[in-house]
Design a protein around this motif. Structure first.
Motif, PDB file in Angstrom:
ATOM      1  N   VAL A 191       0.837  -1.204   0.000  1.00  0.00           N
ATOM      2  CA  VAL A 191       0.000   0.000   0.000  1.00  0.00           C
ATOM      3  C   VAL A 191       0.869   1.250   0.000  1.00  0.00           C
ATOM      4  O   VAL A 191       0.623   2.203  -0.760  1.00  0.00           O
ATOM      5  N   VAL A 192       1.892   1.264   0.843  1.00  0.00           N
ATOM      6  CA  VAL A 192       2.805   2.410   0.901  1.00  0.00           C
ATOM      7  C   VAL A 192       3.453   2.649  -0.456  1.00  0.00           C
ATOM      8  O   VAL A 192       3.533   3.784  -0.944  1.00  0.00           O
ATOM      9  N   SER A 193       3.890   1.583  -1.105  1.00  0.00           N
ATOM     10  CA  SER A 193       4.523   1.715  -2.412  1.00  0.00           C
ATOM     11  C   SER A 193       3.554   2.270  -3.458  1.00  0.00           C
ATOM     12  O   SER A 193       3.895   3.188  -4.217  1.00  0.00           O
ATOM     13  N   LEU A 194       2.346   1.733  -3.484  1.00  0.00           N
ATOM     14  CA  LEU A 194       1.348   2.183  -4.460  1.00  0.00           C
ATOM     15  C   LEU A 194       0.980   3.644  -4.253  1.00  0.00           C
ATOM     16  O   LEU A 194       0.862   4.413  -5.220  1.00  0.00           O
ATOM     17  N   LEU A 195       0.790   4.035  -3.011  1.00  0.00           N
ATOM     18  CA  LEU A 195       0.422   5.421  -2.735  1.00  0.00           C
ATOM     19  C   LEU A 195       1.569   6.366  -3.080  1.00  0.00           C
ATOM     20  O   LEU A 195       1.346   7.466  -3.608  1.00  0.00           O
ATOM     21  N   GLY A 196       2.789   5.946  -2.804  1.00  0.00           N
ATOM     22  CA  GLY A 196       3.941   6.763  -3.168  1.00  0.00           C
ATOM     23  C   GLY A 196       4.056   6.945  -4.670  1.00  0.00           C
ATOM     24  O   GLY A 196       4.336   8.050  -5.154  1.00  0.00           O
ATOM     25  N   GLN A 197       3.798   5.868  -5.417  1.00  0.00           N
ATOM     26  CA  GLN A 197       3.832   5.945  -6.875  1.00  0.00           C
ATOM     27  C   GLN A 197       2.765   6.891  -7.408  1.00  0.00           C
ATOM     28  O   GLN A 197       2.937   7.501  -8.470  1.00  0.00           O
ATOM     29  N   ALA A 198       1.662   7.020  -6.664  1.00  0.00           N
ATOM     30  CA  ALA A 198       0.570   7.899  -7.084  1.00  0.00           C
ATOM     31  C   ALA A 198       0.787   9.346  -6.646  1.00  0.00           C
ATOM     32  O   ALA A 198      -0.068  10.203  -6.896  1.00  0.00           O
ATOM     33  N   GLY A 199       1.912   9.617  -6.007  1.00  0.00           N
ATOM     34  CA  GLY A 199       2.252  10.986  -5.651  1.00  0.00           C
ATOM     35  C   GLY A 199       1.881  11.410  -4.247  1.00  0.00           C
ATOM     36  O   GLY A 199       2.028  12.588  -3.889  1.00  0.00           O
ATOM     37  N   HIS A 200       1.404  10.479  -3.430  1.00  0.00           N
ATOM     38  CA  HIS A 200       1.037  10.808  -2.058  1.00  0.00           C
ATOM     39  C   HIS A 200       2.251  10.653  -1.139  1.00  0.00           C
ATOM     40  O   HIS A 200       3.201   9.916  -1.437  1.00  0.00           O
ATOM     41  N   ARG A 218      -3.948  -3.004  -3.742  1.00  0.00           N
ATOM     42  CA  ARG A 218      -4.451  -2.027  -4.717  1.00  0.00           C
ATOM     43  C   ARG A 218      -5.822  -1.499  -4.292  1.00  0.00           C
ATOM     44  O   ARG A 218      -6.092  -0.291  -4.378  1.00  0.00           O
ATOM     45  N   ALA A 219      -6.693  -2.374  -3.819  1.00  0.00           N
ATOM     46  CA  ALA A 219      -8.021  -1.944  -3.377  1.00  0.00           C
ATOM     47  C   ALA A 219      -7.919  -1.008  -2.176  1.00  0.00           C
ATOM     48  O   ALA A 219      -8.642  -0.002  -2.084  1.00  0.00           O
ATOM     49  N   VAL A 220      -7.026  -1.323  -1.242  1.00  0.00           N
ATOM     50  CA  VAL A 220      -6.848  -0.474  -0.066  1.00  0.00           C
ATOM     51  C   VAL A 220      -6.267   0.877  -0.457  1.00  0.00           C
ATOM     52  O   VAL A 220      -6.719   1.933   0.009  1.00  0.00           O
ATOM     53  N   ALA A 221      -5.257   0.871  -1.321  1.00  0.00           N
ATOM     54  CA  ALA A 221      -4.635   2.122  -1.755  1.00  0.00           C
ATOM     55  C   ALA A 221      -5.636   2.996  -2.513  1.00  0.00           C
ATOM     56  O   ALA A 221      -5.688   4.219  -2.305  1.00  0.00           O
ATOM     57  N   ASP A 222      -6.433   2.387  -3.363  1.00  0.00           N
ATOM     58  CA  ASP A 222      -7.442   3.155  -4.098  1.00  0.00           C
ATOM     59  C   ASP A 222      -8.469   3.756  -3.153  1.00  0.00           C
ATOM     60  O   ASP A 222      -8.918   4.895  -3.331  1.00  0.00           O
ATOM     61  N   ALA A 223      -8.864   3.004  -2.127  1.00  0.00           N
ATOM     62  CA  ALA A 223      -9.822   3.522  -1.144  1.00  0.00           C
ATOM     63  C   ALA A 223      -9.226   4.708  -0.392  1.00  0.00           C
ATOM     64  O   ALA A 223      -9.914   5.699  -0.113  1.00  0.00           O
ATOM     65  N   ALA A 224      -7.938   4.612  -0.057  1.00  0.00           N
ATOM     66  CA  ALA A 224      -7.288   5.682   0.692  1.00  0.00           C
ATOM     67  C   ALA A 224      -7.202   6.975  -0.109  1.00  0.00           C
ATOM     68  O   ALA A 224      -7.263   8.075   0.453  1.00  0.00           O
ATOM     69  N   ALA A 225      -7.064   6.855  -1.417  1.00  0.00           N
ATOM     70  CA  ALA A 225      -6.928   8.023  -2.273  1.00  0.00           C
ATOM     71  C   ALA A 225      -8.272   8.617  -2.672  1.00  0.00           C
ATOM     72  O   ALA A 225      -8.325   9.715  -3.231  1.00  0.00           O
ATOM     73  N   ALA A 226      -9.360   7.904  -2.387  1.00  0.00           N
ATOM     74  CA  ALA A 226     -10.697   8.340  -2.767  1.00  0.00           C
ATOM     75  C   ALA A 226     -11.430   8.927  -1.558  1.00  0.00           C
ATOM     76  O   ALA A 226     -10.919   8.938  -0.438  1.00  0.00           O
ATOM     77  N   ALA A 227     -12.637   9.397  -1.801  1.00  0.00           N
ATOM     78  CA  ALA A 227     -13.460   9.935  -0.710  1.00  0.00           C
ATOM     79  C   ALA A 227     -14.001   8.793   0.144  1.00  0.00           C
ATOM     80  O   ALA A 227     -14.197   7.679  -0.346  1.00  0.00           O
ATOM     81  N   PRO A 228     -14.264   9.054   1.421  1.00  0.00           N
ATOM     82  CA  PRO A 228     -14.844   8.008   2.273  1.00  0.00           C
ATOM     83  C   PRO A 228     -16.217   7.581   1.751  1.00  0.00           C
ATOM     84  O   PRO A 228     -16.981   8.407   1.240  1.00  0.00           O
ATOM     85  N   VAL A 229     -16.524   6.295   1.894  1.00  0.00           N
ATOM     86  CA  VAL A 229     -17.860   5.810   1.504  1.00  0.00           C
ATOM     87  C   VAL A 229     -18.751   5.609   2.722  1.00  0.00           C
ATOM     88  O   VAL A 229     -19.941   5.383   2.584  1.00  0.00           O
ATOM     89  N   ASN A 230     -18.155   5.700   3.922  1.00  0.00           N
ATOM     90  CA  ASN A 230     -18.888   5.477   5.170  1.00  0.00           C
ATOM     91  C   ASN A 230     -19.640   4.153   5.134  1.00  0.00           C
ATOM     92  O   ASN A 230     -20.841   4.069   5.433  1.00  0.00           O
TER      93      ASN A 230
END
Length: 249
Positions: free
Chosen positions: A16-25, A167-179
């Motif tokens: 997750v850390v790697s994916l988010l870093g690659q996405a610029g976070h 990938r699913a976790v990283a995508d969720a972190a970069a998106a808005a909360p779904v509650n």
């Protein structure tokens, strides 16, 4: 965004850390090895300074039922309290498909308790529920061993690659909360006993796999809906066959 990943040095968290870093976070891994203990609260406040999002992929070091429940209640409670104090806007947690359908399980009721704490916290959130990981199939077989046999219920099973979970976790972190909760599972619905039989054969393990309708999965009796998604879910991209082929290279 600054995204703090608790459990960020483990199998899922490191990906997750790697994916988010690659996405610029700005993805910051935290774990006991970095001086943060979510159970005691040590280091939490400092770890969350300036954080926009928190990802929790921590897991109990002990799978004894009481230990698991205590871990998730204390750890999750501490993280949520620290998030509120820091003004974090999104809590993302990894859970398990079928947790709410497994009251006999020695592990999954603790994930239900964790989800309840998150939902009632007031912090905007997304829970990502995943099925069993390809990487853990051997351990699942060992847990079901009875002498020289492995007893597995012949029920629906839809395991997933850890890379697809990350990938699913990283995508969720970069998106808005779904509650609420979103679910992810492998691309193929298979049969539990057949997958375990093939897993052992691929490893040269000669133990017989017995299709046993009475066999439990960590204490839970099984049917075709126990540990697979019901309704909408996000399918993984990597099939079990593809994952096995990659492991043999």
């Amino acid at each position: 965004m600054k995204i703090v990943v608790f459990g960020g040095t483990g199998l899922i968290g490191s990906q997750v850390v790697s994916l988010l870093g690659q996405a610029g976070h700005e993805a910051v891994p935290q774990s006991p090895s970095t001086g943060v203990n979510t159970v005691t609260g040590e280091g939490l406040a400092a770890a969350l300074a300036g954080a926009d999002v928190v990802v929790d992929v921590t897991n109990s070091p002990s799978f004894a039922p009481d230990d698991v429940m205590e871990f998730f209640q204390k750890s999750t409670g501490n993280i949520l309290a620290a998030e509120k104090a820091a003004g974090v806007g999104h809590h993302v947690a990894l859970s398990v498909v079928g947790s709410d359908r497994s009251p006999q399980s020695t592990y999954l009721p603790a994930k239900v308790a964790q989800e309840k704490l998150i939902a009632e916290s007031g912090v905007p959130y997304t829970v990502v529920r995943a099925t069993q990981f390809f990487e853990f199939l051997g351990a699942i077989a060992d847990s079901a061993a009875v002498g020289d046999e492995v007893h597995i219920a012949p029920v629906a099973f839809q395991p997933i690659a850890s890379a697809d979970v990350a990938r699913a976790v990283a995508d969720a972190a970069a998106a808005a909360p779904v509650n609420g909760a979103v679910e992810t599972a492998g691309p193929d619905r298979l049969r539990f006993d057949e997958v375990i039989r093939e897993t052992l054969a691929a490893k040269g393990d000669t133990r017989a796999v017995v299709a046993d309708p009475a066999a439990t999965y960590f204490g839970q009796t099984m049917n075709d809906e126990t540990i697979v998604p019901i309704g909408d879910y996000r399918p993984g991209a990597i099939s079990l066959a593809q994952w096995r082929a990659a492991q043999s290279r």
